[in-house]
Each structure stands twice: as C-alpha cells, then as structure tokens.
Design a protein around this motif. Structure first.
Motif, PDB file in Angstrom:
ATOM      1  N   GLU A 147       0.828  -1.208   0.000  1.00 27.10           N
ATOM      2  CA  GLU A 147       0.000   0.000   0.000  1.00 27.10           C
ATOM      3  C   GLU A 147       0.865   1.261   0.000  1.00 27.10           C
ATOM      4  OE1 GLU A 147      -2.039   3.386   1.866  1.00 27.10           O
ATOM      5  OE2 GLU A 147      -0.579   2.116   2.920  1.00 27.10           O
ATOM      6  N   GLU A 148       1.967   1.240   0.763  1.00 24.90           N
ATOM      7  CA  GLU A 148       2.876   2.385   0.795  1.00 24.90           C
ATOM      8  C   GLU A 148       3.596   2.556  -0.546  1.00 24.90           C
ATOM      9  OE1 GLU A 148       4.127   2.386   5.538  1.00 24.90           O
ATOM     10  OE2 GLU A 148       5.171   1.064   4.127  1.00 24.90           O
ATOM     11  N   ILE A 149       3.958   1.431  -1.148  1.00 28.08           N
ATOM     12  CA  ILE A 149       4.632   1.475  -2.443  1.00 28.08           C
ATOM     13  C   ILE A 149       3.704   2.058  -3.503  1.00 28.08           C
ATOM     14  CG2 ILE A 149       5.660   0.057  -4.253  1.00 28.08           C
ATOM     15  CD1 ILE A 149       6.437  -1.915  -1.979  1.00 28.08           C
ATOM     16  N   GLU A 150       2.447   1.668  -3.453  1.00 27.89           N
ATOM     17  CA  GLU A 150       1.463   2.188  -4.410  1.00 27.89           C
ATOM     18  C   GLU A 150       1.305   3.693  -4.252  1.00 27.89           C
ATOM     19  OE1 GLU A 150      -3.353   2.058  -5.146  1.00 27.89           O
ATOM     20  OE2 GLU A 150      -2.406   0.341  -4.153  1.00 27.89           O
ATOM     21  N   ARG A 151       1.240   4.161  -3.016  1.00 33.00           N
ATOM     22  CA  ARG A 151       1.074   5.605  -2.794  1.00 33.00           C
ATOM     23  C   ARG A 151       2.287   6.375  -3.301  1.00 33.00           C
ATOM     24  NH1 ARG A 151       1.236   6.872   2.212  1.00 33.00           N
ATOM     25  NH2 ARG A 151       1.371   4.867   3.284  1.00 33.00           N
ATOM     26  N   SER A 152       3.485   5.823  -3.094  1.00 37.61           N
ATOM     27  CA  SER A 152       4.694   6.482  -3.595  1.00 37.61           C
ATOM     28  C   SER A 152       4.685   6.556  -5.119  1.00 37.61           C
ATOM     29  CB  SER A 152       5.938   5.715  -3.127  1.00 37.61           C
ATOM     30  OG  SER A 152       6.047   5.727  -1.726  1.00 37.61           O
ATOM     31  N   TRP A 153       4.272   5.463  -5.748  1.00 36.14           N
ATOM     32  CA  TRP A 153       4.221   5.420  -7.218  1.00 36.14           C
ATOM     33  C   TRP A 153       3.241   6.464  -7.748  1.00 36.14           C
ATOM     34  CZ3 TRP A 153       7.104   2.177 -10.425  1.00 36.14           C
ATOM     35  CH2 TRP A 153       6.743   2.175 -11.775  1.00 36.14           C
ATOM     36  N   ILE A 169       0.475  17.140  -3.479  1.00 31.14           N
ATOM     37  CA  ILE A 169       0.617  15.733  -3.878  1.00 31.14           C
ATOM     38  C   ILE A 169       0.969  14.873  -2.671  1.00 31.14           C
ATOM     39  CG2 ILE A 169       2.001  14.128  -5.250  1.00 31.14           C
ATOM     40  CD1 ILE A 169       2.324  16.379  -7.329  1.00 31.14           C
ATOM     41  N   LEU A 170       1.920  15.324  -1.875  1.00 31.08           N
ATOM     42  CA  LEU A 170       2.352  14.544  -0.716  1.00 31.08           C
ATOM     43  C   LEU A 170       1.233  14.396   0.308  1.00 31.08           C
ATOM     44  CD1 LEU A 170       5.966  15.966  -0.193  1.00 31.08           C
ATOM     45  CD2 LEU A 170       5.274  13.885  -1.383  1.00 31.08           C
ATOM     46  N   ARG A 171       0.483  15.464   0.523  1.00 35.55           N
ATOM     47  CA  ARG A 171      -0.617  15.384   1.494  1.00 35.55           C
ATOM     48  C   ARG A 171      -1.715  14.446   0.995  1.00 35.55           C
ATOM     49  NH1 ARG A 171       0.377  18.143   5.733  1.00 35.55           N
ATOM     50  NH2 ARG A 171       1.272  20.240   5.772  1.00 35.55           N
ATOM     51  N   ALA A 172      -1.958  14.463  -0.301  1.00 36.25           N
ATOM     52  CA  ALA A 172      -3.007  13.601  -0.857  1.00 36.25           C
ATOM     53  C   ALA A 172      -2.690  12.126  -0.665  1.00 36.25           C
ATOM     54  CB  ALA A 172      -3.205  13.915  -2.339  1.00 36.25           C
ATOM     55  N   PHE A 173      -1.393  11.783  -0.702  1.00 40.11           N
ATOM     56  CA  PHE A 173      -1.000  10.375  -0.571  1.00 40.11           C
ATOM     57  C   PHE A 173      -0.321  10.079   0.761  1.00 40.11           C
ATOM     58  CE2 PHE A 173      -1.201  11.085  -5.177  1.00 40.11           C
ATOM     59  CZ  PHE A 173      -2.060  10.053  -5.535  1.00 40.11           C
ATOM     60  N   PRO A 181      13.857   8.540  -7.876  1.00 42.90           N
ATOM     61  CA  PRO A 181      14.901   8.089  -8.815  1.00 42.90           C
ATOM     62  C   PRO A 181      14.633   6.707  -9.385  1.00 42.90           C
ATOM     63  CG  PRO A 181      15.887   9.080  -6.861  1.00 42.90           C
ATOM     64  CD  PRO A 181      14.441   8.915  -6.569  1.00 42.90           C
ATOM     65  N   GLN A 182      14.157   5.787  -8.534  1.00 41.80           N
ATOM     66  CA  GLN A 182      13.852   4.437  -9.017  1.00 41.80           C
ATOM     67  C   GLN A 182      12.685   4.455  -9.996  1.00 41.80           C
ATOM     68  OE1 GLN A 182      15.600   1.909  -8.583  1.00 41.80           O
ATOM     69  NE2 GLN A 182      14.351   0.152  -9.136  1.00 41.80           N
ATOM     70  N   PHE A 183      11.694   5.291  -9.735  1.00 41.81           N
ATOM     71  CA  PHE A 183      10.560   5.448 -10.641  1.00 41.81           C
ATOM     72  C   PHE A 183      11.043   5.896 -12.017  1.00 41.81           C
ATOM     73  CE2 PHE A 183       7.408   8.256 -12.604  1.00 41.81           C
ATOM     74  CZ  PHE A 183       6.280   7.437 -12.631  1.00 41.81           C
TER      75      PHE A 183
END
Length: 897
Positions: A88-94, A122-126, A138-140
């Motif tokens: 779930e955290e990975i999805e929000r970061s993506w 953006i950060l607050r939304a996720f 960077p990985q994205f």
C-alpha cells in the motif's frame, strides 16, 4: 525493499547458488487474474484521489490517468523490489511520482493559474513524507524512463528538475531551522509571561510575528531567479529580515537588552551598529547585507504599501532606542496588531501568486518544525541530505566515509556570554549547520580570494613565458572560454536565460562575480603548483604541464566547483561542471589531491567537499559509461578491451575550445583569437582498439593519494605533469611500465582501500567475525584484479554486498540478504538504488531470456551475474558448502525490507 522480482525457474548444477521456487501453470493463471484485479483496483483508487482530494482539471486528470495506466504493469511487476514498505505504501509512492511528473512535464503552454498542483498537495493527498518521496522518485524514473520519453520527449529528465527541487528542499529545510533558532534567541514567544498566565492573544501575536518574518523572507526569496537562488544569498536575505524584525517587533517581546548586550558589539557614539553586529554574528558581508536590506525595505514599501518614518528622532524613542539609525529604515506602526494581520494576508496572497505551481514546494511548511510532511533522514543522491528534527547537523554535510566522532567542526559563528544572562547571548556554541558552514566558506572566499587580481601574477607569467612557447595567451583565452561556459545563463536553466534578458541585470552581475572568484582561485593554485613542480624538476620550464589541455580544464573545473559549492546554488551542482568543461569525473580526480595540497587556506568544509567528490568518483562515477578511465584501462589491460568495446564504455573525444565557445556564444572581447581549433591535445592518443578517426581522452593518475583518511603510498611519485602524460608513454620511474598501467594500478589501489573501509564498517555492523571480514576483503581484492569487468557500469557497494552474502554462504552462516540490506541502510553512503537497480547487459543466451541492457534488483544480479562470474574465487576461499543449489537467495523469500 520487500524482496526482489518474481521467483526464478529452477536450474541444475553446483556451487553456492541454488534454485528459486518454480511455479505451476495453474497457479500462474490464478496469479495473472489476481494481478489484473489488483491493477484495476489501483487505477480506481488513483482516479478517486485525482478527482476528490486534488480536484484536478480535466486535462491534468487525463494525462495523469494515461501515465498511470502505461506504468501500472511495471508497478505490479516491481512491487516487491521498488519500495521500502508495504504494498500500500509502495502504491502511494508510485502514484505521487506519477502526479509529480504530470505536474512538471504535462502543463507546458498553460496559463500560470492553470498549471496544476504543488508537491505539497501531492504529498498530502498520498500521506507521504518528503524524504520518502525522494527515495522512490529516482527508481521510478529508471523504471519508466522510456515511457516518459515517449510521452514528453527525450529532454524529460532535464525538464523534471528533480535535482534542483531536491537542492531547494535541503536549502529551505536548513534555512527554516536557522530562522527558528534565530527567532527563538531574539524574541519571546508569549510576551514574557509564564505560559499558564499567558493570554491566548499574546501567544497568537507572537506566532503571527514569527509567521510574518518567514513569509517576508519567502516573498523576498521568490523574487530571485534560479541563478541567484542559492544558500548564501538566501541566508543574507534572512538576516535582513531579522534586522527588520528587531527594529519593528515591540520591545516587550525581545529576548535581549540591546543596550547591555555584548552580542551587538559594533557600536558608535550614535548607538549599536545593527548591520555590522548582525554581520559579525552571522558571518555575512556588510555590503551584501545592506543590499539585501534595501531590497527588503523596497518590498515592504511596494507590496505592503508602508511608508518610511521621516522623523528618525521620534522613532528612536521606541524600537530604535540605543540603535544607530544610519542605513536603517523604520516604518511607523508597521507591526502593530491591526497592521500585522493585514500584512500577513497580503504576504500570503503575494507568495501564493508568485509560486510557480508546476510541482514546486510550498515553502511555508518549513517554518513549522513539526510539519507532518518533513520527516527526517537522508535524501538519495549522495551529497544531498535533509536535516531531520533531531538530526545532528554535522551528519548532514560531512564526508560519507568518516564517522561523526572523527570530524572536527569548523569555526562556528561567535556567540558571546551575556552579562545579564539572557538566552540570546547565553547560548552554547552554535551547532555545525549547513548555513553556518556556508557562511564560513563564503567568508574565506570573500577575504582570501576576492581581493586577488583577475590576471596572472608576475611570477606566474614568468612560468608561462619560460615554456618552449609562451603559453600566456593560450591559458588566459582558455580560462575565459571554460569559465564563460560554466557561468552563463544556460548553465542555470531556462528561467535564468529569461531573467538575463528581462531583468535589471542582477543575475548577470551575480554570475560575473562568481566567474571572477573562480578565475582568481584558478590562478592562485596554478601558481602554487608551478612553484612546487619547478622545485621538483629543478627548472622553470614546465611545458609538458602548462601546455596540457586537459590539466587546465580540470583545474578550472575544480576552482569553479569550489565556488559553486560555497554559494550552494540550487542549480549547477556537481557533476554539472564536467559537462560544461568537456572532461569526465576521472579526469577531475587528477588534480583534486594536488589542488588541496597547494591551497593551504582552503576551509575544511571545502576539503570535505572535494573528498566527497573523489569518493563518488571511486564508488561509481569512474565506472559509468563514457568515463575516461576506460580509455586508460583498455591500454593497461588489453584483455578487457573486448568487453569495454562490447558495452560501449569508452569516453567520447573531448570537445574543442572553439566548439565550446561557439556553443555558449562566448565573446572573448579584447583577448587574442582562438589558437586551439587546429591544435589537437598532445597527450591524446588513438586507441589501437578504436577506429582511427576517433580520438581518445586518457588521463593517468600516478601520484595522488586516496580520498579516504589512510593514504595509499605509491612507490612511484613522479612530478604532477607525469599524471597527464600519454598512456602509452613509458613511466621512467616504474621500470618500463606504461603510464596507463601505473595510473590504473594506483586507481585500483584506491578502489581497494575504499572497499576495505566500507567492508569493515558493514561487517562490524553485522557483527561478523574477523575471519569473515578478511574473507570478504580477499574476495573483493581478487575481483578487482581478476574480474575487473564486474565493476563496469556498477557501484562498488553492489559488489561488496554480494561478496558478504557469498562469503556467508560459503562459510555456512545463517545470514540473509534481508539482514545485509537492513544493516547497509544504516550506512551513511547508502543509496536505495544500490540494491534496487543493478546494471546488467544480458548476453544473447541468458537464463532470464532477456537480451541487452537492463536494471535488476541485487538478488537477481547475484544469482544471474555475480555467482557465475566469481564462483571459482568464492569456492577457493573454503571451507564451503557442498555443491548444490539450495543456497541461492530466493527473489520472493529472502527479501529486503
């Protein structure tokens, strides 16, 4: 990281590797259905956030959904190897990365008010922290780069301005902490009354004064272009805001008594010289602070519509009592209760209107230390760190291989004891902060370098004229071209170019000042080097050194980099100077040690900066495609030439000076015409392995020390000019060995030393025995000497991590990759990309079925590349496991978190 990619198929054979779990066909079909359902659910959640939380316009929503749909398959397939938390955290970061790309790349041509959303939104939304976002971004970009190219063009990475945003973030975090500390030292928070007796109004008023100061600074800072936006200028502007607050905030809220305070030490018969006192306290320049204060006063008059007080004597009865009013502007009733509220509203509106919303930061949050978005920790990317709430500042800026305990702080700003014991002057020694170190290095630049002449000294001119041919014109013309290429509008982005055309010229003045500082530093160190070389050679004819094109470019680049590092610009961060000068990081390493040695006055922080650069060179940059190290390696190790050519690693020819001048439209004024266009570099030779139409860029290091604390002693210590000799030339001090062989030998010795330090630190953290540590070090040594190609296009930490795991398995230790990565994350030099994204170039027959370049997680790299390459070396270490395939790390089971 939660494991690696999908499980690998079984395979037979022997050694320290073992098979991953195979999967039945029915289970694969079920997994495919589950994957489709998961993708649909993700898409629905993403659409909901765009619509309900962010309320995006139709165009932005359409672009966001398109990018998400095209990348969701990559997200699903990389779910286990991308992030550092739950799915779930990975999805929000993506999702946050997707929206940031759309906000920056997909709004071209839109009106400013329609340019989308800020990064803060953006950060607050996720529900993400800033640090977490920069760890994933960077990985994205690596994973979806080809998709971004298709949607937004090949220049998407430049337009994304991720490095600029990251630097801006670090600066704002440092400035926010600097402001909080200064404000709390200068002013009371609750009218001086005990907290339980303080009225709500007083507390609110104090908070509004604090907010006003930060907003005033932000509006002032936003008026600067991207070029002027740097830590030094911003700090000076912040001090000017403190000066405004000191003379306008009611005296009852002061945390000091100005007439008794020895901290305001600059006084005259008219009273305290506030500007001079603040400059002494915060290490700023009086001239620069006076200019910044003028800009601040103009802003107050033009935007807040306040009128300066004409009767100074009347003002001196209040906030200006005991203060010399010369150079200061007082606005009557400026920060009274009603005026304060209206001024806050005006500044809020001005800041929001001036904010370019293409994914940028909303800097208002940095005034609040408890803001939920800030988080703590380090940002990926090596030198850039984000100070956390409780993070020591000396961890922020120091060299990655030195422990905190071993660092001696630089001279901090002076804080003097107070006769009346107030907290402003009774502070303990100031912490070692990014702001304080920046101001200290700036003071050195201001006092030691700026007063120097901008032309070569008489002694340096004598060295120039003593060459076989007088090289004065060549050297001065080259300096003008290279520094003109570095300090030009195009170096600082499109916004800088626009501002140079459309503003009053302040940015042009700023770049010219920086260029002059770099030029003066270049001539100063060059003179010191020439003096030392002439003593070594017992003569003043230094033709070989002073006629070497690459040597001078490296010297100029090093000087410019120190100036840029001192001012800490938001743009033009290393390795930008390499591109502008046409050299590589491996080239620059040739002068780093000598540069430090020949400039005794260089501040400790700038020495640390150069140390950090050389570590980055050793750990990865020298191994990147296009590094001139390969042009030396192909001569020193002919057996590696086939692999070097197969991977296309050789450096491109160094661009000519006239090409650089034309590209950057550099006018040389009264300088002589370009003498370079028909003169190839004397020390460049063609590789026997390359087409004869290509030129080679070869620099050999055979005299410089390791960047780490322990010095590598080479048995060959020729003059500096030998380091830039042709690689095929015999080294007279090395028994017939070529310069390439000597240089590569020294370079690999440095690699071995750096690896030894990191192995020791990581093995101690893992509590491994001395015997295991020695085995790991022995294996790394053998890989460096016998399997050097394993380092090509990779980071040395990737090899070290694999060596630790391999030795643990051969030694029958119950150590998982998960445990190794968990400990590695605590290393100061850790970058998540090290274990998430390892370069591979699959041959035509690979077990994975893939062909060509790819980036995989470290477990896949270990299984598919590392073990097949080093298995004989690993088994020879003994005692080992029986030859079976039950020890290979499983991509799904031996995961990394």
């Amino acid at each position: 990281m939660d494991g690696a990619d999908a499980p690998q198929p079984a395979r037979s054979g022997s050694g320290v590797t073992a098979c991953s779990t195979s999967t039945a066909q029915g289970r694969m079909n079920g997994g495919a259905n589950a994957s489709n359902n998961a993708a649909a659910a993700m898409e629905e959640r993403f659409a909901d956030v765009c619509k309900r939380k962010l309320v995006l316009d139709e165009s932005t929503t359409r672009q966001a959904m398109q990018l998400f749909k095209e990348t969701k398959i990559i997200l699903l397939s990389s779910m286990s190897s991308l992030g550092s938390g739950s799915p779930e955290e990975i999805e929000r970061s993506w999702c946050a990365c997707v929206l940031y790309c759309v906000s920056k790349l997909g709004n071209a041509g839109k009106a400013k008010e329609d340019r989308g959303i800020t990064l803060r939104q953006i950060l607050r939304a996720f529900d993400l922290k800033i640090v977490d976002f920069f760890k994933e971004m960077p990985q994205f970009c690596i994973k979806v780069g080809f998709i971004l190219t298709g949607l937004y063009g090949s220049d998407w990475e430049k337009r994304l301005e991720l490095q600029e945003l990251q630097a801006n973030l670090v600066h704002l975090c440092s400035l926010g902490r600097h402001y909080r500390r200064a404000y709390q030292e200068l002013f009371l928070l609750n009218d001086g009354k005990p907290a339980n007796n303080s009225s709500e109004l007083n507390v609110q008023q104090a908070s509004e004064y604090y907010d006003f100061g930060w907003l005033l600074f932000l509006v002032l800072r936003n008026q600067a272009s991207s070029a002027v936006k740097n830590l030094l200028t911003s700090t000076t502007e912040l001090v000017s805001v403190l000066a405004v607050l000191i003379i306008h905030i009611p005296v009852r809220l002061r945390n000091f008594s100005i007439e008794d305070s020895s901290c305001f030490a600059k006084k005259s018969d008219k009273g305290v010289n506030l500007i001079a006192s603040l400059c002494e306290r915060y290490l700023t320049s009086e001239d620069e602070l006076s200019k910044a204060l003028q800009k601040t006063n103009i802003l107050i008059k033009d935007i807040l519509k306040k009128k300066p007080c004409s009767d100074v004597s009347e003002c001196q009865q209040g906030s200006l009592s005991f203060i010399d009013p010369e150079g200061l502007t007082f606005f009557k009733n400026f920060l009274e209760e009603d005026s304060l509220k209206s001024s806050l509203q005006v500044l809020e509106k001005e800041y929001v209107n001036g904010l370019d919303t293409k994914g940028e930061l909303d800097a208002r949050m940095f005034a609040n230390e408890e803001d939920s978005l800030l988080g703590s920790g380090s940002l990926s990317g090596g030198a850039l760190k984000l100070p956390g709430t409780k993070r020591k500042y000396d961890d922020v800026m120091a060299s990655p291989t030195k422990s905190t305990a071993s660092r001696a702080p630089m001279s901090p700003p002076r804080f003097c004891p107070s006769p009346n014991g107030n907290s402003f002057c009774n502070s303990k020694m100031a912490p070692f902060t990014p702001v304080s170190t920046a101001m200290t290095t700036a003071k050195w630049l201001r006092s030691a370098i700026s007063p120097l002449p901008s032309k070569p000294s008489g002694e340096l001119l004598r060295f120039f004229s003593a060459c076989d041919k007088d090289v004065t014109d060549d050297i001065t013309c080259r300096a003008a071209i290279i520094l003109g290429a570095i300090f030009t509008g195009s170096s600082f982005g499109e916004r800088m170019c626009t501002s140079l055309r459309n503003t009053s010229g302040m940015d042009a003045i700023w770049t010219e000042q920086r260029k002059m500082e770099a030029l003066k530093l270049y001539y100063r160190v060059l003179e010191s080097m020439c003096r030392a070389e002439s003593q070594i050679l017992s003569g003043s004819n230094l033709t070989s050194l002073l006629s070497n094109e690459r040597f001078h470019r490296c010297m100029i680049a090093c000087s410019a980099e120190l100036v840029l590092a001192t001012h800490k610009t938001v743009t033009m961060m290393f390795p930008a100077v390499l591109e502008k000068t046409g050299i590589t990081a491996f080239d620059l390493s040739k002068v780093i040690e000598s540069f430090v040695r020949h400039e005794d006055s260089l501040p400790r922080e700038l020495k640390r900066h150069l140390n950090s650069l050389e570590e980055r060179l050793l750990e990865s940059m020298a191994w990147e495609k296009g590094s001139s190290m390969y042009n030396s390696l192909i001569v020193a190790r002919p057996t590696l030439s086939a692999e070097i050519n197969r991977l296309g690693l050789l450096a491109e020819p160094m661009p000519s000076l006239d090409a650089i001048a034309v590209h950057h439209d550099i006018s040389l004024g009264g300088l002589p015409p370009l003498p370079f266009h028909k003169q190839p570099d004397k020390d460049e030779v063609r590789s026997p392995k390359r087409a004869c139409t290509e030129r080679r860029n070869v620099l050999v290091d055979n005299s410089f020390r390791s960047p780490v604390k322990d010095v590598i002693k080479s048995k060959f210590l020729p003059p500096l000019q030998s380091a830039f000799a042709s690689p095929t030339r015999p080294n007279p001090a090395a028994g017939g060995e070529t310069c390439a062989e000597t240089g590569i030998g020294v370079f690999l010795s440095k690699i071995t030393k750096l690896a030894a330090i990191r192995i020791k630190c990581l093995c101690e953290r893992l509590q491994l025995s001395q015997q295991i540590l020695e085995r790991v070090y022995s294996l790394v040594q053998q890989i460096i000497s016998q399997q050097t190609a394993l380092f090509f296009n990779r980071h040395i930490d990737q090899i070290i991590l694999c060596c630790i795991y391999g030795v643990a398995k051969i030694s029958q230790l119950a150590l998982t990759f998960k445990e190794i990565i968990f400990s590695y994350r605590k290393q100061s030099q850790c970058k998540p990309q090290v274990f998430r994204s390892v370069y591979v170039n699959w041959p035509s027959r690979s077990r994975s079925g893939k062909i060509g370049e790819d980036h995989v997680d470290i477990i896949t790299f270990y299984n598919e590349v590392f073990i097949p390459t080093v298995k004989p070396l690993l088994v020879d270490l003994g005692p080992g496991t029986s030859p079976n395939r039950n020890n290979e790390p499983k991509s799904g089971g031996d995961g990394m978190h």
